[in-house]
Design an enzyme around this catalytic site. Structure first.
Site, PDB file in Angstrom:
ATOM      1  N   ASP A 141      -9.718 -17.899 -11.400  1.00 44.39           N
ATOM      2  CA  ASP A 141      -9.925 -16.551 -10.852  1.00 44.39           C
ATOM      3  C   ASP A 141      -9.626 -15.543 -11.970  1.00 44.39           C
ATOM      4  O   ASP A 141      -8.774 -15.786 -12.822  1.00 44.39           O
ATOM      5  CB  ASP A 141      -8.972 -16.332  -9.674  1.00 44.39           C
ATOM      6  CG  ASP A 141      -9.198 -15.019  -8.942  1.00 44.39           C
ATOM      7  OD1 ASP A 141      -9.817 -15.035  -7.870  1.00 44.39           O
ATOM      8  OD2 ASP A 141      -8.742 -13.967  -9.452  1.00 44.39           O
ATOM      9  N   HIS A 157      -8.052 -12.939 -11.920  1.00 44.25           N
ATOM     10  CA  HIS A 157      -6.693 -12.399 -11.831  1.00 44.25           C
ATOM     11  C   HIS A 157      -5.659 -13.510 -12.022  1.00 44.25           C
ATOM     12  O   HIS A 157      -5.921 -14.667 -11.684  1.00 44.25           O
ATOM     13  CB  HIS A 157      -6.471 -11.754 -10.456  1.00 44.25           C
ATOM     14  CG  HIS A 157      -7.445 -10.665 -10.127  1.00 44.25           C
ATOM     15  ND1 HIS A 157      -8.548 -10.868  -9.326  1.00 44.25           N
ATOM     16  CD2 HIS A 157      -7.484  -9.368 -10.507  1.00 44.25           C
ATOM     17  CE1 HIS A 157      -9.222  -9.727  -9.216  1.00 44.25           C
ATOM     18  NE2 HIS A 157      -8.603  -8.798  -9.931  1.00 44.25           N
ATOM     19  N   HIS A 176      -2.357 -15.020  -5.071  1.00 44.80           N
ATOM     20  CA  HIS A 176      -1.389 -13.932  -5.303  1.00 44.80           C
ATOM     21  C   HIS A 176      -0.201 -14.001  -4.340  1.00 44.80           C
ATOM     22  O   HIS A 176       0.813 -13.352  -4.577  1.00 44.80           O
ATOM     23  CB  HIS A 176      -2.052 -12.562  -5.137  1.00 44.80           C
ATOM     24  CG  HIS A 176      -3.083 -12.250  -6.167  1.00 44.80           C
ATOM     25  ND1 HIS A 176      -2.822 -12.345  -7.519  1.00 44.80           N
ATOM     26  CD2 HIS A 176      -4.382 -11.843  -6.062  1.00 44.80           C
ATOM     27  CE1 HIS A 176      -3.927 -12.016  -8.195  1.00 44.80           C
ATOM     28  NE2 HIS A 176      -4.887 -11.713  -7.333  1.00 44.80           N
ATOM     29  N   ASP A 191     -14.463 -14.249  -9.517  1.00 50.56           N
ATOM     30  CA  ASP A 191     -14.529 -12.833  -9.878  1.00 50.56           C
ATOM     31  C   ASP A 191     -14.576 -12.621 -11.391  1.00 50.56           C
ATOM     32  O   ASP A 191     -14.634 -11.480 -11.855  1.00 50.56           O
ATOM     33  CB  ASP A 191     -13.410 -12.011  -9.213  1.00 50.56           C
ATOM     34  CG  ASP A 191     -12.082 -12.726  -9.186  1.00 50.56           C
ATOM     35  OD1 ASP A 191     -11.944 -13.747  -9.891  1.00 50.56           O
ATOM     36  OD2 ASP A 191     -11.184 -12.279  -8.454  1.00 50.56           O
TER      37      ASP A 191
HETATM   38  N1  Q9C Z   1      -6.616  -0.027  -7.581  1.00 58.13           N
HETATM   39  C1  Q9C Z   1      -8.201 -11.781  -5.626  1.00 58.13           C
HETATM   40  O1  Q9C Z   1      -9.140 -11.793  -6.372  1.00 58.13           O
HETATM   41  N2  Q9C Z   1      -6.946  -4.778  -6.727  1.00 58.13           N
HETATM   42  N3  Q9C Z   1      -7.449 -10.700  -5.455  1.00 58.13           N
HETATM   43  C2  Q9C Z   1      -6.171  -3.603  -6.514  1.00 58.13           C
HETATM   44  C3  Q9C Z   1      -5.897  -1.213  -7.150  1.00 58.13           C
HETATM   45  C4  Q9C Z   1      -6.485  -5.942  -6.061  1.00 58.13           C
HETATM   46  C5  Q9C Z   1      -7.731  -9.503  -6.170  1.00 58.13           C
HETATM   47  C6  Q9C Z   1      -6.763  -2.434  -7.272  1.00 58.13           C
HETATM   48  C7  Q9C Z   1      -7.244  -7.142  -6.529  1.00 58.13           C
HETATM   49  C8  Q9C Z   1      -6.819  -8.400  -5.809  1.00 58.13           C
HETATM   50  C9  Q9C Z   1      -7.846 -12.962  -4.824  1.00 58.13           C
HETATM   51 ZN    ZN Z   2      -9.234 -12.447  -8.280  1.00 61.66          ZN
END
Ligand code: Q9C
Ligand code: ZN
Length: 656
Positions: free
Chosen positions: A190, A192, A151, A283
């Protein structure tokens, strides 16, 4: 030492063990939340992986390396000098509160004294093994690193990521001309979207960036359009950026393998990379608290095996996300074993992809078919008609077993991906006749998810609660309710107690007139006991209840959506901005019952402070309202009438 790369991997030597590198370094555990607050991206993630590899004796079969810090000049090839300065100096700030202030400027970022070092080691580890694989010293490698990277953008840490480890390594390989690496395939599996990596190679045809991720039309993290399938790169890089955006969660092996077979693998054949780097987040793994997908360790190993056919097996895997420690460790072990042996595996799966998966695959193929002619063919109907309906929501009881501590992965779950029909919870596509599909598409999605709504106030009385579902006015109410769009009664009702304080406050309500209403302190307290009546309703209905409790008229989007449901398990409470004028806008997670999350709505912690200080009035309930509560407790067979009266009496009078 140099190794002739071709011979090690020649087909005649298939039985020869491959040289697989592993990086693990306890120093990458130094990065953690400032006050050791619970956080999904915590040091135990890499420890869990490492202990599992050790206990399986896998480290003996690999070459194990300590992490090395990355040199600034290599970071500077993808990040700005401001960004480098930020990450380099963040840990030497004088106070934690200075660091917290900086972290607050970013999206999903924390810092502590160890963050700088961990970030330098994570990036350095990936770069180090990437160089060894490129040179042929290793066939492949797995860098067990944190913080993750994908990210992180040129000038911005985000999403738990500080430096973009994979991008730094990729740019390094391209810049070291003597390595002979001219084409890199980056596979980001991943759950995301790898927004940072995408941007860094947006116009670069030497890097084919492929990401498969939950997208949900831009509502899944990282929100927005970056992860859409129309984002294909630009200029000379056009066609070298491939996004596969899931429309929904719960994707599993069948969905991922279908994407491999019908997008990634054919393109990889034509691209013919010199090396592959996997942004290996886990994930999307079964049981992951953030991902909500169901890829098994076996599924990951098949995805990996299919990639090992390219670039003479030169693969670097770098850890990204993955937040269920068991599932994470098991998945990494399965991948490292595959890197070591290229084990023959049964690739046929018992389940089919979702219908939405074929829709996404077709859209991606069409969008990229001018760049990759192999994608231009129409997929045969008999293939794409094999689907698993989105309406078949798994009763995911067994996923819970991942949460019981280490090494509890049940073999049958890992191997048996077919769910017997009897275990499928087929829910109606409720309410769809009453709403237009376009304006309220969220409804049909959320209608498929069950939650327990925990009532502690007048909703404990079923006739009163049913007003929120079916509309109408129960005894004692001053005005009728509209009801939910889906008027289906709760599927189940049950009672529990929770260690939270019940109290009454505010001066009056429109429904009950003068007098306080019930609140549950969102903070748990084991000296306290509150009766809750649980109603099994859909997440769609839950949103309609939220809405009515907080007196709002119109909604085009849900207030509490699937992303909120994903994160509430670790965040415990979510205060809903959009409803912040309502008294019950704070959704609180109270655990699970039969693997279904228990949610309630109450005031925020801040409001509790207000009640304590007297800024918001504590106030006993009006008679009609108290009677309704007592009726609920008595009809629910929790207390006798006398007991119920004194229970309410105590909650109304005992100091907070
Ligand atoms: N309610 C990786 O898996 N979530 N990053 C925010 C806000 C952030 C995930 C949720 C998720 C980041 C590397
Ligand atoms: Zn992730």
């Amino acid at each position: 030492m140099e190794f002739p790369p071709d011979r090690i991997n020649g087909t005649e030597q298939l039985s020869v063990q491959r040289r697989v590198g592993l990086v693990y370094d306890e120093r990458m555990c130094k990065h953690s939340t400032p006050e050791a607050e619970r956080h999904p991206e915590n040091p135990d993630r890499i420890r869990a992986i490492w202990y599992k590899l050790l206990s399986a004796g896998i480290h003996h079969r690999c070459m194990v390396f300590d992490a090395k810090v990355v040199e600034d000049k290599y970071i500077a090839a993808v990040h700005t000098s401001n960004h480098i300065d930020l990450i380099k100096t963040i840990s030497s700030k004088k106070t934690a509160s200075q660091r917290n202030r900086v972290a607050a400027r970013y999206n999903s970022i924390y810092f502590n004294e160890g963050s700088s070092e961990s970030a330098y080691l994570a990036a350095g580890s990936v770069l180090e093994v990437a160089e060894k694989v490129a040179k042929g010293e290793l066939n492949s490698a797995f860098a067990i690193v944190r913080p993750p990277g994908h990210h992180a953008e040129e000038n911005e840490p985000m999403g738990f990521c500080l430096y973009n480890n994979v991008a730094i390594a990729a740019r390094f390989l391209l810049n070291q001309k003597d390595l002979g690496i001219n084409k890199i395939l980056i596979v980001d599996w991943d759950v995301h979207h790898g927004n940072g990596t995408q941007k860094m190679f947006w116009k670069d045809p030497r890097v084919l960036f492929f990401s498969v991720h939950r997208h949900e039309y831009g509502s899944f993290y990282p929100t927005g359009d970056d992860g859409s399938h129309v984002m294909i790169g630009e200029g000379p890089g056009a066609g070298y950026n491939i996004n596969v955006p899931w429309e929904n969660g719960r994707c599993g092996d069948a969905d991922y393998i279908a994407v491999w077979d019908h997008i990634l693998i054919p393109v990889a054949k034509d691209f013919n990379p010199d090396i592959i780097i996997i942004s290996a987040g886990f994930d999307a793994a079964i049981g992951d608290p953030l991902g909500g997908c169901r890829v098994t360790p076996h599924g990951y190993s098949i995805m990996l095996k299919k990639l090992m056919k390219f670039s003479r097996g030169k693969i670097i895997m770098a850890l990204e996300g993955g937040y269920n420690l068991n599932s994470l460790a098991n998945s990494v072990v399965a991948c490292v074993e595959m890197l070591l042996e290229d084990k023959p595996v049964a690739e046929s799966l018992e389940v089919y992809p979702f219908e939405s998966t074929w829709r996404v695959i077709k859209a991606v193929r069409e969008k990229l078919s001018t760049f990759w002619p192999t994608l231009a063919d129409k997929l045969p109907e008999e293939l794409t008609s094999r689907v698993t309906s989105q309406h078949q929501i798994y009763s995911s009881q067994s996923e819970d077993e991942y949460e019981d501590g280490p090494n509890t992965l049940p073999e049958d779950l890992e191997n048996d991906v077919t769910i017997p029909l009897s275990k499928l919870n087929l829910s109606e596509d409720a309410g769809s006749d009453q709403v237009t599909a376009t304006s309220q598409a969220w409804r049909s999605q959320l209608a498929k998810i069950d939650v327990w709504y925990a009532s502690f106030g007048s909703n404990m009385s079923e006739p009163r609660f049913l007003c929120y579902i079916q509309g109408g006015q129960a005894e004692g109410m001053k005005r009728p309710c509209r009801g939910a769009v889906d008027k289906t009664k709760p599927k189940e009702v049950m009672w529990k107690t929770v260690p939270h304080r019940l109290f009454f406050g505010r001066e009056s309500t429109a429904t009950w007139g003068p007098g306080g209403v019930a609140f549950l302190n969102p903070e748990s307290n084991y000296q306290e006991k509150t009766f809750i009546c649980l109603y099994k309703i859909t997440l769609e209905q839950f949103n309609d209840v939220l809405l009515q409790e907080n007196v709002r008229i119109d909604t085009s989007s849900p207030f509490f959506d699937l992303n909120a449901l994903d994160s509430i398990e670790y965040e415990k409470t979510i205060s809903l901005e959009a409803l912040k004028d309502g008294w019950y806008h704070n959704v609180v997670y109270l655990g699970k019952e039969n693997d279904i999350p228990i949610l309630t709505m109450t005031c925020t912690r801040t409001a509790v402070e207000g009640f304590k200080s007297g800024k918001i009035p504590i106030c006993a309930p009006p008679k009609e309202y108290a009677d309704t509560l007592v009726r609920g407790l008595v009809q629910g067979k929790q207390l006798s009438e006398d007991e119920a009266v004194s229970y309410i009496q105590e909650a109304a009078t005992k100091p907070l």
